[in-house]
Design an enzyme around this catalytic site. Structure first.
Site, PDB file in Angstrom:
ATOM      1  CE  LYS A 273      -3.171  17.607  35.067  1.00  0.00           C
ATOM      2  NZ  LYS A 273      -3.611  18.212  33.496  1.00  0.00           N
TER       3      LYS A 273
ATOM      4  CB  SER B 110      -5.668  30.343  33.718  1.00  0.00           C
ATOM      5  OG  SER B 110      -6.438  29.510  34.717  1.00  0.00           O
TER       6      SER B 110
ATOM      7  CB  CYS C 176       3.114  33.499  30.806  1.00  0.00           C
ATOM      8  SG  CYS C 176       4.865  32.867  31.184  1.00  0.00           S
TER       9      CYS C 176
ATOM     10  CD  GLU D  87      -2.344  34.471  29.599  1.00  0.00           C
ATOM     11  OE1 GLU D  87      -1.339  34.903  29.599  1.00  0.00           O
ATOM     12  OE2 GLU D  87      -3.069  33.754  30.045  1.00  0.00           O
TER      13      GLU D  87
END
Length: 467
Positions: A196, A249, A304, A405
């Site tokens: 995906k 996330s 990240c 974040e």
């Protein structure tokens, strides 16, 4: 939308120019063929450097998602029974194709995601590294044996493929994560795969899929679709899917983990981060400042392993912030594909607004604005999604801006009086992905490596990424 809409499964080629005013209507890749979607909802994908729409991405209906999974299931028996040394020949050819098309792939990633030239090149080369590693699958898949484990009994362990796997990937590393971390190892081991792709930056994944096809990957072994978030659960719970790999996330990762586990799937879920660096008074200022700039501004902070927080000993904090401000302000903002650019745009206007809201929230919470990048403009590219380097000083432990974040070029500065206070502040954060110390002290470097909660530890290295 006023621009002419053209239907393409392919993507920007080396001779194409950025900002063509041409909108590509993208296809899914199912069972070895590019198939136009019957979607009624299409999402715009942008060139972040200009703000122009460059593609329309289908929110594919469930029957198309099901077709992708079923194609992977049909391909699995023959592919899993193909000898492993023959499977990896596809990967050897894929590696050569990446080398041959490297500049094209880099430029495409610059255009659709906004990474600078060097950052985009790094994204693709990291994918190539894992492909090289997966070429060793004939050795990696070897099992173990032990004779006479009990009187008259021997044991043998075999490693075998399992079936169809699903990859759910983010937009910030649209080549490295799916075509490096996930697909090479999965298919080399004899499994098949449904990807995906990220709707905000899908074209790199599609171009890499073309190369997999050219490398000789059989039809159905790799399938690529795009869809709405609400339809991801359909894929996760599909009875043909045996495992799920997710990067994104933490909140979504928890949902993916719960859904996949409830459906009896194997699952790996990688979530968000808020990496910290402890900067002691005995650090080398120039080297430290340069490392921090690269770590918090690289990829516009959209990774990240960014370094969005530094915990600095008070006695050097003013001098270090001044040095960081000087170096950050000197970075060249510009369109991502220009090789002189050192800081590119954020991926979408929506994400830019999110980063700007975080900066405002930091100020509302009481942080001091040492460097303001909110009004960044690039002449000739006024529609681009740019945010300049931003430094929020005097961030305290009760401010959410220093603990959640942001995913942009925003650095938070927390001030402490000692190593112990700094280590406590870092370990109090919920996200322990990477952890860094800048010091000339062997004692504190060792203590830090031993006691930090971070999973990946850097000593005078701003981005502690493993091989």
């Amino acid at each position: 939308m006023q621009e002419a809409v053209k239907t393409f499964y392919h993507v920007l080629r080396p001779g194409d120019q950025a900002g063509l005013g041409e909108v590509r209507k993208l296809h899914n890749f199912i069972d070895g063929a590019w198939r136009p979607s019957s979607a009624t909802v299409w999402r715009d994908a942008f060139d972040p450097s200009t703000g122009e729409v460059i593609a329309m991405v289908p929110a594919s209906p469930r029957e198309e998602l099901d077709a992708a999974v079923e194609a992977a299931a049909r391909a699995y028996p023959a592919w899993s029974q193909t000898p492993v040394h023959k499977r990896v020949q596809v990967l050897f050819r894929m590696k050569a194709l990446i080398d041959a098309h490297l500049d094209e792939l880099v430029r495409l990633l610059c255009i659709e995601q906004g990474k600078t030239w060097n950052e985009s090149q790094g994204d693709i080369l990291k994918a190539r590294e894992v492909i090289e590693f997966a070429c060793g699958m004939p050795q990696l898949m070897k099992g173990e044996s032990l004779m006479n484990v009990s009187v008259g009994y021997d044991t043998v362990l075999y490693r075998e493929p399992m079936g169809v796997f699903l990859g759910l990937v983010p937009w910030n590393f649209p080549t490295m994560i799916p075509h490096g971390w996930m697909i090479p190892l999965c298919v080399a081991a004899g499994n098949t795969f449904v990807l995906k792709a990220a709707s905000s930056a899908p074209q790199s994944a599609l171009r890499m899929t073309e190369l997999w096809q050219e490398a000789g990957l059989p039809d159905g072994v790799l399938n690529v679709v795009t869809c709405d978030a609400k339809d991801v659960n359909f894929l996760i719970r599909h009875p043909r899917i045996v495992g799920v790999s997710f990067v994104g996330s933490s909140s979504v990762g928890q949902q993916v983990y719960a859904e996949a586990a409830a459906a009896g799937k194997r699952v790996q879920a990688l979530g968000e981060a808020k990496n910290h660096a402890l900067v002691l008074a005995d650090c080398r200022p120039e080297r430290t400042a340069s490392g921090i700039i690269n770590a918090f501004c690289g990829c516009a902070g959209e990774r990240c392993m960014a370094l969005p927080v530094i915990v600095v000993e008070e006695r050097i904090a003013d001098a270090l912030v001044a040095l960081l401000k000087e170096k950050a302000a000197a970075l060249r903002l510009g369109p991502a594909w220009e090789k002189e650019t050192r800081l590119g745009p954020l991926v979408t206007a929506r994400h830019r607004e999110s980063v700007l809201r975080w900066i405002e929230k930091g100020l509302d919470e009481g942080a001091t604005l040492a460097l303001d990048g909110r009004d960044a403009r690039v002449p000739g590219h006024e529609g681009g999604f740019f945010v300049g380097p931003t430094i929020l000083d005097h961030v305290s432990s009760d401010m959410s801006v220093g603990d959640r974040e942001i995913f942009g070029p925003v650095l938070c500065v927390k001030r402490v009086h000692s190593f112990e206070e700094g280590l406590r502040a870092m370990n109090a954060n919920a996200f322990a992905n990477g952890s860094v110390i800048y010091t000339e002290s062997g004692y504190y470097a060792r203590e830090f490596a031993r006691r930090t909660h971070g999973g990946m530890v850097g000593i005078n290295v701003g981005i502690p990424v493993p091989v």
